[in-house]
Design a protein around this motif. Structure first.
Motif, PDB file in Angstrom:
ATOM      1  N   UNK A  32       0.775  -1.228   0.000  1.00 48.56           N
ATOM      2  CA  UNK A  32       0.000   0.000   0.000  1.00 48.56           C
ATOM      3  C   UNK A  32       0.810   1.284   0.000  1.00 48.56           C
ATOM      4  N   UNK A  33       1.938   1.301   0.724  1.00 51.62           N
ATOM      5  CA  UNK A  33       2.678   2.555   0.909  1.00 51.62           C
ATOM      6  C   UNK A  33       4.005   2.591   0.151  1.00 51.62           C
ATOM      7  N   UNK A  34       4.301   1.566  -0.603  1.00 51.49           N
ATOM      8  CA  UNK A  34       5.518   1.589  -1.395  1.00 51.49           C
ATOM      9  C   UNK A  34       6.762   1.446  -0.544  1.00 51.49           C
ATOM     10  N   UNK A  35       7.823   2.146  -0.951  1.00 52.30           N
ATOM     11  CA  UNK A  35       9.112   2.051  -0.265  1.00 52.30           C
ATOM     12  C   UNK A  35       9.203   3.104   0.827  1.00 52.30           C
ATOM     13  N   UNK A  36       9.630   2.665   2.004  1.00 53.69           N
ATOM     14  CA  UNK A  36       9.738   3.569   3.154  1.00 53.69           C
ATOM     15  C   UNK A  36      11.047   3.316   3.884  1.00 53.69           C
ATOM     16  N   UNK A  37      11.851   4.356   4.014  1.00 50.07           N
ATOM     17  CA  UNK A  37      13.071   4.263   4.799  1.00 50.07           C
ATOM     18  C   UNK A  37      12.695   4.125   6.274  1.00 50.07           C
ATOM     19  N   UNK A  38      13.335   3.175   6.957  1.00 43.19           N
ATOM     20  CA  UNK A  38      12.984   2.872   8.339  1.00 43.19           C
ATOM     21  C   UNK A  38      13.980   3.488   9.321  1.00 43.19           C
ATOM     22  N   UNK A  39      15.268   3.359   9.027  1.00 43.73           N
ATOM     23  CA  UNK A  39      16.264   3.900   9.940  1.00 43.73           C
ATOM     24  C   UNK A  39      17.661   3.522   9.525  1.00 43.73           C
ATOM     25  N   UNK A  40      18.635   4.011  10.305  1.00 46.57           N
ATOM     26  CA  UNK A  40      20.025   3.704   9.992  1.00 46.57           C
ATOM     27  C   UNK A  40      20.880   3.708  11.249  1.00 46.57           C
ATOM     28  N   UNK A  41      22.025   3.026  11.128  1.00 48.34           N
ATOM     29  CA  UNK A  41      23.025   3.044  12.180  1.00 48.34           C
ATOM     30  C   UNK A  41      24.374   3.368  11.543  1.00 48.34           C
ATOM     31  N   UNK A  42      25.102   4.272  12.148  1.00 50.50           N
ATOM     32  CA  UNK A  42      26.405   4.652  11.623  1.00 50.50           C
ATOM     33  C   UNK A  42      27.477   3.728  12.203  1.00 50.50           C
ATOM     34  N   UNK A  43      28.698   3.980  11.794  1.00 53.71           N
ATOM     35  CA  UNK A  43      29.814   3.124  12.200  1.00 53.71           C
ATOM     36  C   UNK A  43      30.312   3.483  13.602  1.00 53.71           C
ATOM     37  N   UNK A  44      31.240   2.674  14.099  1.00 54.04           N
ATOM     38  CA  UNK A  44      31.792   2.895  15.438  1.00 54.04           C
ATOM     39  C   UNK A  44      32.440   4.268  15.535  1.00 54.04           C
ATOM     40  N   UNK A  45      33.181   4.665  14.503  1.00 54.89           N
ATOM     41  CA  UNK A  45      33.877   5.955  14.546  1.00 54.89           C
ATOM     42  C   UNK A  45      32.879   7.104  14.621  1.00 54.89           C
ATOM     43  N   UNK A  46      31.661   6.866  14.196  1.00 52.98           N
ATOM     44  CA  UNK A  46      30.582   7.854  14.282  1.00 52.98           C
ATOM     45  C   UNK A  46      29.640   7.561  15.433  1.00 52.98           C
ATOM     46  N   UNK A  47      30.154   6.790  16.402  1.00 53.17           N
ATOM     47  CA  UNK A  47      29.425   6.585  17.644  1.00 53.17           C
ATOM     48  C   UNK A  47      28.237   5.660  17.562  1.00 53.17           C
ATOM     49  N   UNK A  48      28.147   4.864  16.475  1.00 58.90           N
ATOM     50  CA  UNK A  48      26.997   3.975  16.266  1.00 58.90           C
ATOM     51  C   UNK A  48      25.684   4.777  16.335  1.00 58.90           C
ATOM     52  N   UNK A  49      25.707   5.994  15.868  1.00 59.49           N
ATOM     53  CA  UNK A  49      24.522   6.846  15.940  1.00 59.49           C
ATOM     54  C   UNK A  49      23.375   6.255  15.128  1.00 59.49           C
ATOM     55  N   UNK A  50      22.196   6.311  15.697  1.00 55.74           N
ATOM     56  CA  UNK A  50      21.013   5.798  15.023  1.00 55.74           C
ATOM     57  C   UNK A  50      20.028   6.931  14.718  1.00 55.74           C
ATOM     58  N   UNK A  51      19.206   6.690  13.729  1.00 55.56           N
ATOM     59  CA  UNK A  51      18.142   7.612  13.357  1.00 55.56           C
ATOM     60  C   UNK A  51      17.003   6.767  12.830  1.00 55.56           C
ATOM     61  N   UNK A  52      15.762   7.173  13.141  1.00 57.68           N
ATOM     62  CA  UNK A  52      14.608   6.380  12.784  1.00 57.68           C
ATOM     63  C   UNK A  52      13.526   7.230  12.128  1.00 57.68           C
ATOM     64  N   UNK A  53      12.721   6.577  11.300  1.00 60.10           N
ATOM     65  CA  UNK A  53      11.556   7.244  10.728  1.00 60.10           C
ATOM     66  C   UNK A  53      10.528   7.483  11.827  1.00 60.10           C
ATOM     67  N   UNK A  54       9.764   8.549  11.681  1.00 54.31           N
ATOM     68  CA  UNK A  54       8.770   8.902  12.691  1.00 54.31           C
ATOM     69  C   UNK A  54       7.734   7.794  12.889  1.00 54.31           C
ATOM     70  N   UNK A  55       7.434   7.071  11.820  1.00 52.98           N
ATOM     71  CA  UNK A  55       6.388   6.045  11.884  1.00 52.98           C
ATOM     72  C   UNK A  55       6.771   4.855  12.760  1.00 52.98           C
ATOM     73  N   UNK A  56       8.053   4.688  13.024  1.00 54.91           N
ATOM     74  CA  UNK A  56       8.516   3.535  13.802  1.00 54.91           C
ATOM     75  C   UNK A  56       9.290   3.938  15.054  1.00 54.91           C
ATOM     76  N   UNK A  57       9.571   5.220  15.198  1.00 53.44           N
ATOM     77  CA  UNK A  57      10.374   5.679  16.333  1.00 53.44           C
ATOM     78  C   UNK A  57       9.729   5.282  17.636  1.00 53.44           C
TER      79      UNK A  57
END
Lengths: 105, 120
Positions: B42-67
């Motif tokens: 129904x909604x096609x392709x949706x980015x969910x989230x990401x995790x960066x590398x250790x050197x970037x502190x394993x920073x995460x970011x999430x889509x509002x729909x799943x946060x």
């Protein structure tokens, strides 16, 4: 969020045709625009990044262009294996967003 | 050759939890950010989230729909990233893809996907 609007949603074409798909962003995304091809039951395959850079192994009949808010994917000399659904994606800002897709049939 | 292989998708009841995995090979996983994208009918392709590398502190970011309901993690010793999903809803039913980032191209390589079905 940046909205990505693709047109048309579907296009009928024949082998040998040229097909152009448009993608419009709701705000300036510079050239942070990618195109993907997806066939039924398969994952999307990247075709183009940075608006016009062909990914490795992608045939030269595919080309992309545009900047700021207006972009296009052109397929020259359409081949049987090109019948698929195509998506644009902006990666200028989070959240990454995709267009609704264009089916080439 | 870059290879991403997702696993763990299954049928889950609404309100349940599930953890899916993505094992990577063919590139320097430790230095790469990893993303998850889902595809629904129904909604096609949706980015969910990401995790960066250790050197970037394993920073995460999430889509509002799943946060608040999902957590992305990684184990660099196993070249694997994980997507933990809690309080699942029927609208979370989708094929979940993991993607590796290359330079500015956030979803440069894709796995084959794993199907998560949320239904009673």
């Amino acid at each position: 969020d940046i909205q990505m609007t693709q047109s048309p949603s579907s296009v009928s074409a024949s082998v040998g045709d040229r097909v152009t798909i448009s993608c419009r962003a709701s705000q300036d995304i510079s050239n942070f625009l990618a195109w993907f091809q997806q066939k039924p039951g398969k994952a999307p395959e990247p075709l183009i990044s940075a608006s016009s850079t062909l990914e490795r192994g992608v045939p030269s009949r595919f080309s992309g262009g545009g900047s700021v808010t207006d972009f296009a994917l052109t397929i020259n000399n359409l081949q049987p294996e090109d019948f698929a659904t195509y998506y644009c994606q902006q990666y200028h800002s989070y959240p990454v967003t995709f267009g609704g897709g264009t089916r080439v049939e | 050759e870059v290879l991403l292989v997702e696993s763990g998708g299954s049928l889950v009841q609404p309100g349940g939890s599930l953890k899916v995995s993505c094992e990577a090979s063919g590139f320097d996983f430790r230095d790469s950010a990893m993303h998850w994208v889902r595809q629904t009918t129904g909604k096609g392709l949706e980015w969910v989230g990401r995790i960066r590398s250790k050197v970037n502190g394993y920073a995460t970011m999430y889509a509002a729909s799943v946060k608040g309901r999902i957590t992305i993690s990684r184990d660099d010793t196993k070249n694997t990233t994980y997507l933990q999903m809690n309080s699942l809803k029927t609208e979370d039913t989708a094929v979940y893809y993991c993607c590796s980032q290359e330079g500015d191209f956030l979803t440069a390589r894709w796995g084959q996907g794993t199907l998560v079905t949320v239904s009673s």
